[in-house]
Write a protein that holds these residues in place. Sequence first.
Motif, PDB file in Angstrom:
ATOM      1  N   ALA A 312       0.526 -12.195  -4.784  1.00  0.00           N
ATOM      2  CA  ALA A 312       1.213 -11.989  -3.506  1.00  0.00           C
ATOM      3  C   ALA A 312       1.019 -13.191  -2.591  1.00  0.00           C
ATOM      4  O   ALA A 312       1.957 -13.637  -1.918  1.00  0.00           O
ATOM      5  CB  ALA A 312       0.689 -10.717  -2.835  1.00  0.00           C
ATOM      6  N   ALA A 313      -0.208 -13.735  -2.562  1.00  0.00           N
ATOM      7  CA  ALA A 313      -0.474 -14.908  -1.717  1.00  0.00           C
ATOM      8  C   ALA A 313       0.358 -16.101  -2.170  1.00  0.00           C
ATOM      9  O   ALA A 313       0.975 -16.801  -1.349  1.00  0.00           O
ATOM     10  CB  ALA A 313      -1.967 -15.245  -1.754  1.00  0.00           C
ATOM     11  N   MET A 314       0.388 -16.357  -3.476  1.00  0.00           N
ATOM     12  CA  MET A 314       1.139 -17.510  -3.981  1.00  0.00           C
ATOM     13  C   MET A 314       2.643 -17.331  -3.778  1.00  0.00           C
ATOM     14  O   MET A 314       3.348 -18.283  -3.405  1.00  0.00           O
ATOM     15  CB  MET A 314       0.825 -17.721  -5.465  1.00  0.00           C
ATOM     16  CG  MET A 314      -0.624 -18.045  -5.736  1.00  0.00           C
ATOM     17  SD  MET A 314      -1.185 -19.520  -4.835  1.00  0.00           S
ATOM     18  CE  MET A 314      -2.938 -19.475  -5.142  1.00  0.00           C
ATOM     19  N   LEU A 315       3.161 -16.125  -4.019  1.00  0.00           N
ATOM     20  CA  LEU A 315       4.589 -15.891  -3.822  1.00  0.00           C
ATOM     21  C   LEU A 315       4.961 -15.994  -2.349  1.00  0.00           C
ATOM     22  O   LEU A 315       6.036 -16.505  -1.998  1.00  0.00           O
ATOM     23  CB  LEU A 315       4.974 -14.521  -4.375  1.00  0.00           C
ATOM     24  CG  LEU A 315       6.459 -14.157  -4.291  1.00  0.00           C
ATOM     25  CD1 LEU A 315       7.318 -15.189  -5.003  1.00  0.00           C
ATOM     26  CD2 LEU A 315       6.710 -12.768  -4.871  1.00  0.00           C
ATOM     27  N   VAL A 377       9.361  -9.224  -1.420  1.00  0.00           N
ATOM     28  CA  VAL A 377       8.617  -8.932  -2.645  1.00  0.00           C
ATOM     29  C   VAL A 377       7.150  -9.301  -2.492  1.00  0.00           C
ATOM     30  O   VAL A 377       6.262  -8.558  -2.935  1.00  0.00           O
ATOM     31  CB  VAL A 377       9.251  -9.670  -3.840  1.00  0.00           C
ATOM     32  CG1 VAL A 377       8.436  -9.433  -5.112  1.00  0.00           C
ATOM     33  CG2 VAL A 377      10.685  -9.205  -4.058  1.00  0.00           C
ATOM     34  N   SER A 378       6.852 -10.422  -1.865  1.00  0.00           N
ATOM     35  CA  SER A 378       5.456 -10.832  -1.705  1.00  0.00           C
ATOM     36  C   SER A 378       4.689  -9.859  -0.820  1.00  0.00           C
ATOM     37  O   SER A 378       3.535  -9.504  -1.122  1.00  0.00           O
ATOM     38  CB  SER A 378       5.388 -12.247  -1.128  1.00  0.00           C
ATOM     39  OG  SER A 378       6.094 -12.336   0.090  1.00  0.00           O
ATOM     40  N   LEU A 382       1.493  -7.372  -1.803  1.00  0.00           N
ATOM     41  CA  LEU A 382       0.254  -7.295  -1.033  1.00  0.00           C
ATOM     42  C   LEU A 382      -0.090  -5.845  -0.710  1.00  0.00           C
ATOM     43  O   LEU A 382      -1.241  -5.416  -0.886  1.00  0.00           O
ATOM     44  CB  LEU A 382       0.387  -8.116   0.248  1.00  0.00           C
ATOM     45  CG  LEU A 382      -0.776  -8.044   1.236  1.00  0.00           C
ATOM     46  CD1 LEU A 382      -2.084  -8.444   0.579  1.00  0.00           C
ATOM     47  CD2 LEU A 382      -0.504  -8.910   2.453  1.00  0.00           C
ATOM     48  N   VAL A 383       0.898  -5.091  -0.254  1.00  0.00           N
ATOM     49  CA  VAL A 383       0.642  -3.682   0.072  1.00  0.00           C
ATOM     50  C   VAL A 383       0.241  -2.909  -1.178  1.00  0.00           C
ATOM     51  O   VAL A 383      -0.676  -2.075  -1.150  1.00  0.00           O
ATOM     52  CB  VAL A 383       1.881  -3.056   0.735  1.00  0.00           C
ATOM     53  CG1 VAL A 383       1.709  -1.552   0.901  1.00  0.00           C
ATOM     54  CG2 VAL A 383       2.144  -3.702   2.092  1.00  0.00           C
ATOM     55  N   GLN A 384       0.898  -3.172  -2.305  1.00  0.00           N
ATOM     56  CA  GLN A 384       0.561  -2.474  -3.543  1.00  0.00           C
ATOM     57  C   GLN A 384      -0.865  -2.777  -3.976  1.00  0.00           C
ATOM     58  O   GLN A 384      -1.584  -1.896  -4.466  1.00  0.00           O
ATOM     59  CB  GLN A 384       1.548  -2.874  -4.654  1.00  0.00           C
ATOM     60  CG  GLN A 384       2.969  -2.404  -4.430  1.00  0.00           C
ATOM     61  CD  GLN A 384       3.081  -0.897  -4.327  1.00  0.00           C
ATOM     62  OE1 GLN A 384       2.565  -0.166  -5.174  1.00  0.00           O
ATOM     63  NE2 GLN A 384       3.740  -0.431  -3.284  1.00  0.00           N
ATOM     64  N   SER A 385      -1.304  -4.016  -3.817  1.00  0.00           N
ATOM     65  CA  SER A 385      -2.682  -4.345  -4.187  1.00  0.00           C
ATOM     66  C   SER A 385      -3.683  -3.602  -3.307  1.00  0.00           C
ATOM     67  O   SER A 385      -4.764  -3.215  -3.768  1.00  0.00           O
ATOM     68  CB  SER A 385      -2.911  -5.854  -4.075  1.00  0.00           C
ATOM     69  OG  SER A 385      -2.909  -6.279  -2.714  1.00  0.00           O
ATOM     70  N   THR A 463      16.095 -12.549  -7.249  1.00  0.00           N
ATOM     71  CA  THR A 463      15.525 -12.759  -8.588  1.00  0.00           C
ATOM     72  C   THR A 463      14.227 -13.563  -8.495  1.00  0.00           C
ATOM     73  O   THR A 463      14.181 -14.730  -8.902  1.00  0.00           O
ATOM     74  CB  THR A 463      16.534 -13.500  -9.485  1.00  0.00           C
ATOM     75  OG1 THR A 463      16.894 -14.752  -8.854  1.00  0.00           O
ATOM     76  CG2 THR A 463      17.767 -12.669  -9.727  1.00  0.00           C
ATOM     77  N   PRO A 464      13.163 -12.971  -7.957  1.00  0.00           N
ATOM     78  CA  PRO A 464      11.890 -13.700  -7.872  1.00  0.00           C
ATOM     79  C   PRO A 464      11.289 -14.003  -9.233  1.00  0.00           C
ATOM     80  O   PRO A 464      10.338 -14.782  -9.336  1.00  0.00           O
ATOM     81  CB  PRO A 464      11.000 -12.752  -7.065  1.00  0.00           C
ATOM     82  CG  PRO A 464      11.579 -11.395  -7.297  1.00  0.00           C
ATOM     83  CD  PRO A 464      13.059 -11.602  -7.420  1.00  0.00           C
TER      84      PRO A 464
END
Length: 645
Positions: A312-315, A377-378, A382-385, A463-464
């Motif tokens: 998430a951080a990198m995206l 998406v990023s 983050l929220v999912q983690s 399309t990430p």
Amino acid sequence: MAPSRNNFGPEIAGALTSVVGACGVAAGGLGMFGAVRSIHIGWLLPLAGVRLELDPLGGFFMALAGAVAVAVGPYVIGYARRERVGAVSLAVLPAFVAAMLLVPAAGSVTTFVLAWELMAISSVALVLTEHTRPDVRSAALVYAVMTQLGFAAILIGLVVLSAAGHADRFADFGPIPEGVRTAAFGLTVVGFGSKAGLVPLHAWLPRAHPEAPSPVSALMSAAMVNMGVYGICRVDLQLLGPGPRWWGMTLMAVGGVSALYGVVQASVATDLKRLLAYSTTENLGLITLALGASTLFAACGAAGPATIAAAAAMLHLIAHAAFKGLGFLAAGSVLAATGLRDLDRLGGLARRMPYTTVLFGVAALGACGLPLGAGFVSEWLLVQSLIHTAPGHATVLSLTTPLAVGAVALTTGLGVAAMVKAFGIGFLARPRSEEAAGAGEAPVSMLAGMTIAAAACAVLAVTPSVVAPVLRRAAAALPAARGAELTDFGAVVRLPGVQGSIAPAVIAAGLVVAALIAATLAQWRKRRRPEPTVSPLWACGAEDLTERMQYTATSFGEPLQRVFNEVLRPDTDIEVTRAGESQYLADRITYRTAISDAIEDRLYPPVIALVLSAAALVRRAHTGSVHLYLAYGALGVLIVLVIAR
């Protein structure tokens, strides 16, 4: 500074900026997907020489900075023709990009320090482009002081590490004692956090970004601040990592506070570029929070969430580079066309600058973190983690993750309000000044640069999976993210080790289909209605609607200002001009509000006073005696020899 009329013109500067950026993208790709390459140039620097190394982590940040420069290059050509950009600034611009690319390519402490200073000095020179204005000189002074203080902390931290690790080359560091690791972590987080614009060391960012030329603002906000994150990743999370739990909690706390404070300031800002600058603090705070969460999760044994948070951080670094670079470029187009940054005086640009309006809308949507936006998406990752940490991992996760989820949710909500204000007040409705009413569209070269950034935003939103190989290599470079592999990141993004998936393309298609159905139904209903009768619009007794009947940026943000009054501490004033001798009839009511940086106003004056006092004491030692200065030098050498011994 007069416009450039010599051989080094806008075309050369723009072309060089794009070429240097393209070289950075190519070198970054080679570092991510090739073998680790090392180059040592011994004669270029005394004693240590210059050492460059390309690895996946450095390659990721090189490619990211280079991609921003590729988009800025064409924009510079049209911008420099319309604005007062001198030949010196045009020459420094590609040098600034090259210095940024050297930072993640540095393979030793000496090379890193040299590249970092080159980046800092060139950026200060670019901020001073319009040095004839007092606001620019003041902003450049604050930025120069802050960046040098941050550099001092970085230098001390790296020297301590190099001495403890008995090496100058990063890859040759030996085991680091625990006490040294802790001291180096604290010093480098302060230094790199200052460059990233994290609270409370963010004061330079909302000053320097608005006053710098817009292409420079885009490079600083979309590329340079990422070097602060790179320093945290390289030194604190890779060389010193994996860190203990409190390291992750520290990064999460700093990131969460930065994100909330930045978005609160952005939601009440009326200066368009200042709003975008505070949005940078917000997004860099979210990235730091994600890195801290990854460190904490790994220390607690939650391998899957740790990898998701790192991804998430990198995206989000990629997404922020795309939409923030586009935002500053679009703001620069508005500034070049109107001479204004004040949202209260803009409006009506949608008809006069339609392409710029659409492009800024793409940037604003990305900054909102909503579906079809580059940052969606990023932030979802983050929220999912944060919500997929099992209760059995550690009690500390049960206490920290709900707070982090709340911070991310509040940040997203306020971010939507800030971007709705920027887009709605600045570009829609009616113009509120003659400058806005007379605006014209940006030239083709400026639109071309913005279009490149907008295309990147669209790809990341829909399309990430295109950047999935990059994310895998970058995340795997962090020790905290090696417990689980990010393998299923395609058309459907599935999370490693936990239940959860998302299909951005399906969401985008669903929204497009829904919009088409709504438009079709509206047209069908319009055809079935009888021909409407035309009647004058009721406008509260007025003959016609005027710009005074619509919201301004100040009035739009006033409810949020009341909610966060204790944080913002605004200075407000209401002036009522009576009609004649009447005590009940008002001829004019004027509302004024001034919102400064509360942290800067309360935290910095005592520190500045302490520094000035220390400087006064040091000044007494400067008597002008050469013999005394030689004694100082001898004493300094003696101290160094004793410490080295």
